[in-house]
Design an enzyme around this catalytic site. Structure first.
Site, PDB file in Angstrom:
ATOM      1  N   LYS A  24       9.380  -8.552 -11.411  1.00 34.18           N
ATOM      2  CA  LYS A  24       9.880  -8.493 -10.135  1.00 34.18           C
ATOM      3  C   LYS A  24       8.612  -9.179  -8.929  1.00 34.18           C
ATOM      4  O   LYS A  24       8.640 -10.140  -8.241  1.00 34.18           O
ATOM      5  CB  LYS A  24      10.398  -7.329  -9.477  1.00 34.18           C
ATOM      6  N   ASN A  25       7.572  -8.342  -9.201  1.00 35.63           N
ATOM      7  CA  ASN A  25       6.282  -8.511  -8.425  1.00 35.63           C
ATOM      8  C   ASN A  25       5.394  -9.801  -8.856  1.00 35.63           C
ATOM      9  O   ASN A  25       4.298 -10.102  -8.056  1.00 35.63           O
ATOM     10  CB  ASN A  25       5.535  -7.313  -8.399  1.00 35.63           C
ATOM     11  N   ARG A  93       9.998  -5.590   1.979  1.00 33.04           N
ATOM     12  CA  ARG A  93       8.602  -5.907   2.044  1.00 33.04           C
ATOM     13  C   ARG A  93       8.029  -7.143   1.715  1.00 33.04           C
ATOM     14  O   ARG A  93       7.141  -7.783   1.994  1.00 33.04           O
ATOM     15  CB  ARG A  93       7.922  -4.738   1.310  1.00 33.04           C
ATOM     16  N   CYS A 117      10.821  -0.223   0.880  1.00 37.73           N
ATOM     17  CA  CYS A 117      10.784   1.160   0.663  1.00 37.73           C
ATOM     18  C   CYS A 117       9.923   1.913   1.554  1.00 37.73           C
ATOM     19  O   CYS A 117       8.914   1.414   1.929  1.00 37.73           O
ATOM     20  CB  CYS A 117      10.217   1.430  -0.843  1.00 37.73           C
ATOM     21  N   ARG A 122       2.069   1.065   5.068  1.00 42.40           N
ATOM     22  CA  ARG A 122       2.037  -0.022   4.475  1.00 42.40           C
ATOM     23  C   ARG A 122       1.619  -1.086   5.721  1.00 42.40           C
ATOM     24  O   ARG A 122       2.489  -1.949   5.935  1.00 42.40           O
ATOM     25  CB  ARG A 122       3.324  -0.472   3.814  1.00 42.40           C
ATOM     26  N   PRO A 123       0.400  -0.973   6.412  1.00 39.04           N
ATOM     27  CA  PRO A 123      -0.038  -1.862   7.280  1.00 39.04           C
ATOM     28  C   PRO A 123      -0.235  -3.280   6.694  1.00 39.04           C
ATOM     29  O   PRO A 123      -0.357  -3.444   5.564  1.00 39.04           O
ATOM     30  CB  PRO A 123      -1.354  -1.312   7.917  1.00 39.04           C
ATOM     31  N   ASP A 125      -3.156  -5.152   8.207  1.00 41.98           N
ATOM     32  CA  ASP A 125      -4.465  -5.413   8.371  1.00 41.98           C
ATOM     33  C   ASP A 125      -5.368  -6.226   7.601  1.00 41.98           C
ATOM     34  O   ASP A 125      -6.145  -7.144   8.037  1.00 41.98           O
ATOM     35  CB  ASP A 125      -5.270  -4.215   8.745  1.00 41.98           C
ATOM     36  N   ASP A 305       3.481   2.139  -9.428  1.00 43.33           N
ATOM     37  CA  ASP A 305       4.899   2.020  -9.701  1.00 43.33           C
ATOM     38  C   ASP A 305       5.530   2.792 -10.717  1.00 43.33           C
ATOM     39  O   ASP A 305       6.715   2.847 -10.749  1.00 43.33           O
ATOM     40  CB  ASP A 305       5.258   0.486  -9.665  1.00 43.33           C
ATOM     41  N   ARG A 397      17.089  -2.990  -6.477  1.00 48.33           N
ATOM     42  CA  ARG A 397      16.319  -3.715  -6.151  1.00 48.33           C
ATOM     43  C   ARG A 397      15.089  -4.324  -6.957  1.00 48.33           C
ATOM     44  O   ARG A 397      14.842  -5.418  -6.908  1.00 48.33           O
ATOM     45  CB  ARG A 397      15.127  -3.188  -4.711  1.00 48.33           C
TER      46      ARG A 397
END
Ligand code: EPZ
Length: 420
Positions: A24-25, A93, A117, A122-123, A125, A305, A397
């Site tokens: 997935k990632n 995300r 999620c 989860r910024p 920056d 994960d 997901r």
């Protein structure tokens, strides 16, 4: 109202073979990268999961042409829009991964506050600082971020943390920037190496992927390409966790052990056995687990994960185990649910102390995020009695038909639709 739940009766060993599909990632950033060329980009062996479906919706909403041929996704055409639909950006995300590609391709992107999620703030920056280093302007509104740049220029960018998404976004932004970009402190995940393999096939000039220093020489137009993503090491690890808890012997067809060192090592011990053979792995366990101390971290360390699926194993391991989560600040939503099953878990800051001597029994469980939900399924497969797991949409997901996967291996698990 109809709601889906998983009904699981634990205690049965798992035997057989399961296919490990594209990660997935890796698939998600690859689909974003397809925006960098109007030529067809084909991503093969994609899993049938909702994050991929949502990403396809985002690409279509941006004006790309999408064709799905079985597990292959073919993207062509240029994005006519630069605004990621709010209802989709909030859903996942992964829409963040569009930032770099759209900025490179269209010089502008408007992203509504991304969802995904609930596992911490989860910024963004690190992503945005990098874009600004490359000459982009960033404007913050109440619920969206607007990035724009006449022309991105190569820069030296030091990441304060090896963010996976920021590394991927900055590489995609840099492939068409003027000049050379050096990303120092880059993330090293296998999914990033897989993405770079696609970009290189498209004509990008990139070196150092998989190391902390990635260098990108900006080029002109990119070509189409076809790529097969790395297999999903987290899905493979989750199946291993279920075998470790239930006992049995399962062939993980297509799994790539070369990128799974940190995933595999906590599973190995007197009661387990792993054989690697020609593009597959076979994992065997007698279900008698030993306690382990694990700490998550950026690749090549133990992946965050896998934290929840492996904690489910620790609940069955004799003795005291610890699980330290160093990547996300709020990724223990599954702990309360495991305690409902009889687990003895104490939390102190970012560390969970798991006493595996307690017996685990079935319970009504609620998944609150993707990997936490997978951990609950693993725990329920090993527990005495019946469990139900709600929040299946989170699990869908990232896991393709999780109930079918484990039922085909002998697990007593079914998906039910209940009226609430
Ligand atoms: C990717 O998320 C993965 N998602 C995650 O998988 C994975 O858990 C994570 O990398 C870590 O390996 C995808 O690839 C689609 P990060 P990402 O940026 O890129 C902080 C799953 O279950 N940070 O490496 O969002 C951040 O808050 C998902 O498949 C900043 O502070 O993760 C976190 O604490 C979950 N500022 C840490 O860095 C930033 O600008 C790691 O985040 C970016 C990140």
């Amino acid at each position: 109202m109809k709601r889906e739940i998983l009904r699981i009766r634990g205690g049965r060993p798992l035997f057989g073979r399961t296919e490990i599909r594209g990660a997935k990632n890796a698939v998600l950033p690859m689909l974003a990268a397809s925006l960098l060329t109007p030529e067809p980009v084909t991503v093969r062996n994609c899993p049938f999961i909702t994050d991929v479906d949502d990403m396809v919706c985002v690409l279509r909403a941006l004006g790309a042409d999408i064709e799905r041929r079985g597990r292959d996704i073919i993207v062509s055409g240029s994005p006519s829009l630069t605004e990621i639909p709010p209802h989709l950006a909030c859903a996942m995300r992964s829409s963040v991964f569009m930032l770099g590609a759209l900025l490179a391709e269209r010089g502008e992107v408007r992203l509504f506050t991304p969802g995904g999620c609930r596992i911490g703030a989860r910024p963004l920056d690190i992503h945005l600082d990098g874009f600004m280093r490359m000459g982009a302007k960033v404007e913050f509104a109440e619920d969206y971020i607007l990035c724009h740049a006449e022309k991105l220029r190569g820069a030296e960018i030091v990441l304060r943390y090896p963010s996976v998404g920021a590394t991927e976004n900055l590489v995609m932004a840099a492939v068409k920037a003027e000049g050379i970009t050096r990303i120092i402190g880059a993330a090293r995940e296998p999914e990033i190496v897989s993405l770079v393999r696609l970009l290189r096939k498209m004509g990008a000039e990139i070196s150092g992927e998989g190391t902390p220093l990635v260098t990108v020489c900006g080029t002109g137009a990119l070509d189409g390409a076809t790529v097969t993503p790395v297999p999903d090491r987290i899905v493979a690890g989750t199946v291993m966790a279920a075998v470790a808890v239930c006992g049995g012997r399962v062939e993980l067809s297509g799994a790539d052990s070369s990128s799974m060192g940190a995933v595999i090592s906590p599973f190995l011990g007197a009661h387990t056995f792993l054989v690697e053979h020609g593009g597959s792995m076979t994992f065997e366990s007698d279900g008698m687990l030993s306690s382990t101390d694990v700490c998550t971290g950026p690749y090549p360390l133990f992946p965050t994960d896998m934290q929840a699926p492996f904690m489910a194993c620790q609940c069955y391991a004799s003795g005291m185990s610890t699980m330290r989560e160093t990547v996300f600040e709020d990724r223990f939503s599954h702990v309360g649910e495991l305690v409902k099953m009889g687990a003895k878990i104490a939390l102190a800051g970012n560390t969970a102390f798991v006493d595996g001597s307690a017996g685990m029994h079935g319970a009504e469980l609620r998944a609150a995020d993707l990997r936490g939900g997978a951990g609950l399924v693993v725990a329920a497969l090993g527990a005495e009695g019946e469990s139900s797991v709600s929040g299946v949409r989170y699990i869908d997901r990232g896991y393709e038909n999780i109930e079918e996967t484990f039922r085909n291996l002998g697990g007593n698990i079914a998906l039910e639709s209940v009226t609430v």
